[in-house]
Design a protein around this motif. Structure first.
Motif, PDB file in Angstrom:
ATOM      1  N   LEU A 251       0.826  -1.189  -0.298  1.00 30.65           N
ATOM      2  CA  LEU A 251       0.327   0.283  -0.081  1.00 30.65           C
ATOM      3  C   LEU A 251       0.831   1.172   0.113  1.00 30.65           C
ATOM      4  O   LEU A 251       1.004   2.288  -1.061  1.00 30.65           O
ATOM      5  CB  LEU A 251      -1.075   0.207   1.265  1.00 30.65           C
TER       6      LEU A 251
ATOM      7  N   CYS B   4      -0.185  -4.971  -5.346  1.00 33.75           N
ATOM      8  CA  CYS B   4      -0.574  -4.941  -4.442  1.00 33.75           C
ATOM      9  C   CYS B   4      -2.661  -4.833  -3.639  1.00 33.75           C
ATOM     10  O   CYS B   4      -3.115  -5.804  -3.165  1.00 33.75           O
ATOM     11  CB  CYS B   4      -1.735  -3.002  -4.324  1.00 33.75           C
TER      12      CYS B   4
ATOM     13  N   THR C   7      -7.407   0.023  -2.138  1.00 31.06           N
ATOM     14  CA  THR C   7      -6.182  -0.050  -3.373  1.00 31.06           C
ATOM     15  C   THR C   7      -6.763   0.326  -4.392  1.00 31.06           C
ATOM     16  O   THR C   7      -6.329   1.560  -5.105  1.00 31.06           O
ATOM     17  CB  THR C   7      -6.437  -1.244  -2.526  1.00 31.06           C
TER      18      THR C   7
ATOM     19  N   THR D 191      -0.463  -0.666  -8.257  1.00 29.02           N
ATOM     20  CA  THR D 191      -1.834  -1.210  -7.988  1.00 29.02           C
ATOM     21  C   THR D 191      -1.926  -2.809  -7.862  1.00 29.02           C
ATOM     22  O   THR D 191      -1.911  -3.103  -7.096  1.00 29.02           O
ATOM     23  CB  THR D 191      -2.779  -0.284  -8.854  1.00 29.02           C
TER      24      THR D 191
END
Lengths: 235, 258
Positions: free
Chosen positions: A125, A168, A193, A165
């Protein structure tokens, strides 16, 4: 803004005030995002609550800017660079307002999380959010400096955010699998997210607006895209 | 008229210099005017835009000390050539001025004057038709059809200006020059003239000098910006008002001049 100033001083002041409000609004969004990220990664409710409370301020900026733009169009009939200043201010303010909302949403979800997050997930994150925060700062600098090259850099870097992203997301999916009994937390984390990525997208929109503001032309070409989103976490 | 989607060039000014005595008023103007389009000429007072407009129908001839050099080509013919018949030229290129200037005659005579001297009507009936068509095209017919034999000077300012436009179009000019045609009119009359300009461009090429940037933006397809006797920038009106190339143009249209 052009180097020469307007013959009519009050017109000049109105444009400068619009410009200042965009910057102030941008800084508020930067703060909101920063606090939202601290809140979720350190489980700090106080910061989360501040973000939620302060979103009202960001919304007010949007209303003020919208009124300023309508007044400028109605009363000054801006042309050329002034027209582009006015129109892009309207568009940038609505992207900033969305960024504020997304930071608020991250904070709301933060308050609902039950468990401490595993380190891998926090790291993932932080990696994506650090990047998005950097992008947001750069785009505001680009606006301040009226720099189309800085705006282009921001635009090109969006690809990296898409990739981070996805990484994540993989961590979140892993978490979901390991905590099947706690679907709530997993779902919140998925949205968090996605929200961070959306903030990156709005930042890219702003970069496009700045490019138009400075150059009077639209950024050509497709938006840089990262790898396809991972849905199952298994390639 | 369009050819391959591109507007044809109606008037082409090449290296035009104008002098009033020793003072040079225009410097090497090169400008192409598209057919059936409205071209607006803008710039601060004394920049040469009206002087340029007056070159296009040789109106500067009436000023003794005025000397025009360079070529102005209309329909492949350089109007600055010695052989140019100025009366015929002004039949092809009409003009409307800042202040409405109807002749001190009846409405009918205001319109019929040009067609009469150019021998355009063979009978009273033909002349009646010319008068009616011209007034209709100038959007004035409905307002004046019952008072054609009253003096033209009895009309309102906006009506007088439309009468002058009707007079200009009565001889079927190819080009209409307008020198600040709305500066003496109220907003309603201005809007009527602007609507008229939009209609007239279907059959005529129009060049308008205006001090109102908003008017230039509203009525024209192309805009030329003059400053200190030079043509600084010329291009589509859309481009000039959204993203001009030249800083001087930008400073002028945004009100940052001087």
């Amino acid at each position: 803004m052009s180097e020469a100033t307007h013959t009519v001083k009050s017109y000049e002041e109105e444009l400068q005030s619009l410009n200042k409000n965009i910057i102030k609004m941008g800084v508020s969004c930067e703060e909101a995002l920063g606090k939202a990220i601290i809140a979720i990664t350190t489980r700090d409710s106080e910061n989360a609550e501040t973000v939620i409370k302060n979103d009202e301020k960001i919304d007010k900026f949007e209303t003020t800017i919208e009124q300023q733009v309508v007044n400028l169009i109605a009363l000054r009939q801006p042309m050329a660079i002034d027209l582009r200043e006015t129109v892009t201010a309207l568009k940038i303010s609505s992207d900033l307002e969305r960024i504020g909302d997304l930071a608020k949403n991250i904070s709301k979800r933060t308050l609902l999380l039950n468990e401490n997050l595993p380190k891998n997930l926090v790291d993932a994150l932080v990696r994506v959010s650090t990047n998005v925060q950097k992008q947001l700062k750069s785009v505001l600098d680009a606006y301040l400096d009226r720099s189309s090259s800085m705006a282009t850099n921001v635009w090109e870097n969006d690809e990296q955010i898409d990739e981070l992203t996805n990484l994540c997301m993989q961590e979140v999916i892993k978490y979901l699998k390991e905590h099947e009994s706690n679907l709530d937390d997993g779902t919140h984390l998925l949205f968090v997210t996605k929200n961070i990525e959306r903030i990156g997208d709005h930042t890219t929109n702003i970069a496009e607006q700045i490019y138009y503001l400075v150059e009077g032309e639209y950024l050509e070409g497709d938006r840089p895209k990262g790898t396809e989103p991972i849905v199952t976490g298994e390639k | 008229m369009k050819k391959n989607g591109v507007n044809m060039i109606k008037i082409s000014a090449k290296n035009v210099d104008v002098f009033y005595g020793k003072k040079q008023a225009l410097f090497n103007i090169n400008l192409e005017i598209e057919e059936n389009q409205v071209t607006a000429l803008i710039g601060p007072s004394g920049c040469g835009k009206s002087t340029f407009l007056r070159c296009l129908n040789r109106m500067n001839d009436v000023i003794d000390i005025c000397k025009v050099q360079g070529e102005i080509v209309i329909n492949d013919f350089n109007i600055n050539d010695k052989g140019c018949d100025v009366v015929r030229l002004r039949e092809k290129i009409g003009m409307v001025f800042q202040k409405p200037n109807p002749f001190p005659k009846t409405l009918y005579e205001n319109i019929s004057y040009g067609p009469t001297i150019h021998g355009m009507a063979q009978s009273k009936q033909e002349m009646d038709e010319i008068v009616e068509t011209s007034l209709k095209k100038a959007a004035l017919w409905e307002e004046v059809k019952d008072r054609l034999h009253e003096p033209g000077t009895g009309l309102s300012g906006g009506q007088q200006q439309r009468l002058c436009i009707a007079r200009a179009i009565s001889v079927q000019p190819e080009v209409i020059l307008m020198d600040e045609p709305c500066s003496a009119l109220d907003p309603i009359a201005t809007a009527q003239i602007e609507e008229l300009i939009d209609e007239l461009k279907k059959e005529h090429t129009i060049i308008i000098v205006t001090h109102s940037m908003a008017q230039a933006a509203r009525v024209s397809q192309n805009t030329g910006f003059f400053h200190l006797g030079e043509l600084i920038e010329h291009g589509s009106t859309d481009k000039i008002f959204k993203n001009p190339e030249n800083n001087k143009t930008q400073d002028y249209i945004t009100g940052r001049f001087g």
